[in-house]
Design a protein around this motif. Structure first.
Motif, PDB file in Angstrom:
ATOM      1  N   SER A   1      37.890  37.370  51.801  1.00  0.00           N
ATOM      2  CA  SER A   1      37.473  38.749  52.069  1.00  0.00           C
ATOM      3  C   SER A   1      36.515  39.271  50.987  1.00  0.00           C
ATOM      4  O   SER A   1      35.605  40.055  51.276  1.00  0.00           O
ATOM      5  CB  SER A   1      38.685  39.675  52.212  1.00  0.00           C
TER       6      SER A   1
ATOM      7  N   PRO B   1      43.022  39.691  40.469  1.00  0.00           N
ATOM      8  CA  PRO B   1      43.668  40.915  40.952  1.00  0.00           C
ATOM      9  C   PRO B   1      44.679  41.497  39.967  1.00  0.00           C
ATOM     10  O   PRO B   1      45.823  41.763  40.329  1.00  0.00           O
ATOM     11  CB  PRO B   1      44.340  40.440  42.244  1.00  0.00           C
TER      12      PRO B   1
ATOM     13  N   GLY C   1      46.769  34.291  35.765  1.00  0.00           N
ATOM     14  CA  GLY C   1      47.364  33.196  36.527  1.00  0.00           C
ATOM     15  C   GLY C   1      47.310  33.387  38.030  1.00  0.00           C
ATOM     16  O   GLY C   1      46.700  34.325  38.538  1.00  0.00           O
TER      17      GLY C   1
HETATM   18  C1  GAR Z   1      41.509  37.813  45.344  1.00  0.00           C
HETATM   19  O1  GAR Z   1      42.309  38.927  45.117  1.00  0.00           O
HETATM   20  C2  GAR Z   1      41.244  37.077  44.051  1.00  0.00           C
HETATM   21  O2  GAR Z   1      41.125  37.898  42.963  1.00  0.00           O
HETATM   22  C3  GAR Z   1      42.479  36.251  43.936  1.00  0.00           C
HETATM   23  O3  GAR Z   1      42.655  35.757  45.223  1.00  0.00           O
HETATM   24  C4  GAR Z   1      42.242  36.758  46.148  1.00  0.00           C
HETATM   25  C5  GAR Z   1      41.362  36.103  47.178  1.00  0.00           C
HETATM   26  O4  GAR Z   1      41.219  36.938  48.281  1.00  0.00           O
HETATM   27  N1  GAR Z   1      42.327  35.247  42.945  1.00  0.00           N
HETATM   28  C6  GAR Z   1      43.281  34.922  42.083  1.00  0.00           C
HETATM   29  O5  GAR Z   1      44.388  35.393  42.097  1.00  0.00           O
HETATM   30  C7  GAR Z   1      42.872  33.872  41.067  1.00  0.00           C
HETATM   31  N2  GAR Z   1      43.808  33.836  40.011  1.00  0.00           N
HETATM   32  P1  GAR Z   1      40.143  36.634  49.405  1.00  0.00           P
HETATM   33  O6  GAR Z   1      40.247  35.155  49.753  1.00  0.00           O
HETATM   34  O7  GAR Z   1      40.538  37.493  50.550  1.00  0.00           O
HETATM   35  O8  GAR Z   1      38.790  36.994  48.855  1.00  0.00           O
END
Ligand code: GAR
Length: 197
Positions: free
Chosen positions: A13, A109, A117
């Protein structure tokens, strides 16, 4: 024009938001390729925008290092100016980080250095935090320990679940990511200087 590769693992997203922003004629960056470590749902966004994509499945390699070598080979094909980790849920091997630093950024996030992490949202809830947040950082060889480029607080509300808190954080993350990419592209944000600070 800054060229950007985006690496994902999930729904993409945040990738989608960057693709939307970058499709505006006056946005100074373009996504040239999207890569994933698995058959991620988010690859559909690349297809919709007509952007090439590749998958380097982590589980098909004997080691993180070998996986990273193939990822690096894919990135070299596209020669992006910047690599964005947007929900890539794998640690990169140090050879890859060292090859791309400081032109390698990550969205997270939580309000780093709080809750680094893979479970930043879950960990904030488990700790009983009343606020969390979103951060965009330069990737280094630690876990979410690189220099912070942008971050913003997001409140934790009573009754929040991991899903509701994450959904409140993501729009902030998207805004920060798009702004950081824009500022890198215009030269307003100097990654080498930020990484050295
Ligand atoms: C996001 O919130 C990103 O920050 C997080 O995964 C989500 C991906 O959402 N990443 C982490 O937690 C890395 N440590 P998306 O696939 O909907 O963009």
């Amino acid at each position: 024009m800054l060229t950007v590769a985006v690496l994902i693992s999930g729904t993409g997203s945040n990738l989608r938001a960057l693709l939307d922003a970058a499709s505006a004629p006056d946005f100074p960056a373009r996504v040239v390729v999207v890569g994933a470590d698995r058959e991620a749902d988010g690859l559909a966004h690349a297809e919709e925008f007509g952007i090439p994509s590749f998958t380097v499945p982590f589980t098909r390699f004997a080691s993180r290092e070998e996986w990273g070598e193939e990822l690096a080979a894919q990135l070299r094909i596209w020669q992006p100016d910047l690599v964005v980790l947007s929900g890539l849920m794998r640690l990169l091997p140090s050879a890859l980080v060292d090859a791309w630093a400081p032109h390698l950024i990550n969205t997270h996030p939580a309000y780093l250095p709080e809750f680094p992490g893979a479970h930043g949202v879950r960990d904030a809830l488990a700790a009983g935090a009343t606020e969390s947040g979103a951060s965009v950082i330069v990737v280094d060889n630690g876990v979410d320990s690189g220099p912070i480029l942008a971050q913003e607080r997001v409140p934790v509300l009573g009754g929040d679940t991991e899903h509701t808190l994450h959904e409140r954080i993501k729009p902030v993350e998207r805004r920060l990511l798009i702004d950081v990419v824009r500022r890198i592209a215009t030269g307003e944000l100097d990654l080498a200087a930020a990484a050295a600070s």
